[in-house]
Motif scaffolding. Structure first.
Motif, PDB file in Angstrom:
ATOM      1  N   SER A  54       0.866  -1.171   0.000  1.00 60.54           N
ATOM      2  CA  SER A  54       0.000   0.000   0.000  1.00 60.54           C
ATOM      3  C   SER A  54       0.905   1.224   0.000  1.00 60.54           C
ATOM      4  O   SER A  54       1.577   1.504   1.001  1.00 60.54           O
ATOM      5  CB  SER A  54      -0.910   0.015   1.237  1.00 60.54           C
ATOM      6  OG  SER A  54      -1.601   1.254   1.305  1.00 60.54           O
ATOM      7  N   CYS A  55       0.941   1.927  -1.122  1.00 63.42           N
ATOM      8  CA  CYS A  55       1.788   3.121  -1.218  1.00 63.42           C
ATOM      9  C   CYS A  55       1.223   4.256  -0.371  1.00 63.42           C
ATOM     10  O   CYS A  55       1.959   5.163   0.012  1.00 63.42           O
ATOM     11  CB  CYS A  55       1.909   3.554  -2.675  1.00 63.42           C
ATOM     12  SG  CYS A  55       2.746   2.338  -3.717  1.00 63.42           S
ATOM     13  N   LYS A  56      -0.066   4.196  -0.076  1.00 63.96           N
ATOM     14  CA  LYS A  56      -0.713   5.260   0.699  1.00 63.96           C
ATOM     15  C   LYS A  56      -0.053   5.449   2.066  1.00 63.96           C
ATOM     16  O   LYS A  56       0.220   6.571   2.475  1.00 63.96           O
ATOM     17  CB  LYS A  56      -2.189   4.920   0.882  1.00 63.96           C
ATOM     18  CG  LYS A  56      -2.943   5.896   1.749  1.00 63.96           C
ATOM     19  CD  LYS A  56      -4.364   5.438   1.972  1.00 63.96           C
ATOM     20  CE  LYS A  56      -5.062   6.340   2.974  1.00 63.96           C
ATOM     21  NZ  LYS A  56      -6.385   5.848   3.330  1.00 63.96           N
ATOM     22  N   ASP A  57       0.233   4.342   2.772  1.00 62.48           N
ATOM     23  CA  ASP A  57       0.808   4.464   4.118  1.00 62.48           C
ATOM     24  C   ASP A  57       2.125   3.698   4.273  1.00 62.48           C
ATOM     25  O   ASP A  57       2.564   3.449   5.381  1.00 62.48           O
ATOM     26  CB  ASP A  57      -0.191   4.011   5.179  1.00 62.48           C
ATOM     27  CG  ASP A  57      -0.574   2.552   5.050  1.00 62.48           C
ATOM     28  OD1 ASP A  57      -0.116   1.883   4.100  1.00 62.48           O
ATOM     29  OD2 ASP A  57      -1.337   2.068   5.906  1.00 62.48           O
ATOM     30  N   ALA A  58       2.763   3.342   3.151  1.00 62.49           N
ATOM     31  CA  ALA A  58       4.056   2.637   3.161  1.00 62.49           C
ATOM     32  C   ALA A  58       3.992   1.360   3.988  1.00 62.49           C
ATOM     33  O   ALA A  58       4.856   1.084   4.816  1.00 62.49           O
ATOM     34  CB  ALA A  58       5.174   3.549   3.638  1.00 62.49           C
ATOM     35  N   SER A  59       2.953   0.572   3.739  1.00 66.51           N
ATOM     36  CA  SER A  59       2.802  -0.696   4.444  1.00 66.51           C
ATOM     37  C   SER A  59       2.830  -1.846   3.441  1.00 66.51           C
ATOM     38  O   SER A  59       2.697  -1.639   2.232  1.00 66.51           O
ATOM     39  CB  SER A  59       1.491  -0.723   5.244  1.00 66.51           C
ATOM     40  OG  SER A  59       0.388  -0.653   4.375  1.00 66.51           O
TER      41      SER A  59
END
Length: 169
Positions: free
Chosen positions: A105-110
């Protein structure tokens, strides 16, 4: 059934290793190198049930461990009661590399680790695993800390994905 899923995970990761474009992203303090396959980065069709509007990507990652010495252990075996003890040399194979498939998930670097295959120096499979979770939530993802190897891998994969996406427009 579990054996079949392990076979599928192994073959999927091995197939991905043939047409690859590995780029070294980082090295750990222990000497392991971390690379991602730029050709494997793509949008994922796996939906996260509690965050449907977020686009996730998949990527193949390679961790190469520093060369290690073969470890020999002696094991004493007793065949029958009262029989002479026999010494057996056991070689323990250490991991030379680990091929992994990540959902990011690029949104929260997870990330969520979907599968991995660990190999020894002779390319013998030591262990493989594939996630059996049919449904994922954001709680299944591990958020990476800034200035870590994990964060660098995710940022590199996300940047590469965005560049490829912009070039195709």
């Amino acid at each position: 059934m579990k054996r079949l899923s392990m076979l599928l995970a192994s073959s999927a990761l091995m197939i991905s290793a043939h047409g690859v474009n590995w780029v070294e992203v980082s090295e750990s303090s222990s000497g392991s190198t971390f690379s991602i396959d730029l050709d494997s980065i793509e949008s994922s069709d796996i939906n996260i049930i509690d965050e449907k509007d977020v686009e996730n990507i998949t990527v193949s990652m390679l961790r190469t461990y520093p060369a290690q010495k073969q470890i020999k252990k002696e094991k004493t075996a007793v065949k029958d009661k009262g029989a002479a003890k026999e010494k057996i040399d056991i070689k323990e194979n250490s991991i030379q590399r680990s091929d992994q498939q990540l959902l990011i998930s690029c949104k929260d670097a997870s990330y969520y680790k979907r599968a991995y295959v660990n190999y020894d120096a002779d390319d013998k499979v030591l262990k493989s695993w594939q996630s059996e979770k049919p449904i994922l939530t954001t709680k299944d993802f591990k958020v990476t800390a800034p200035k870590t190897v994990g964060r660098r891998l995710i940022e590199h994969a996300c940047d590469s994905y965005e560049q490829t996406k912009q070039q195709s427009v």
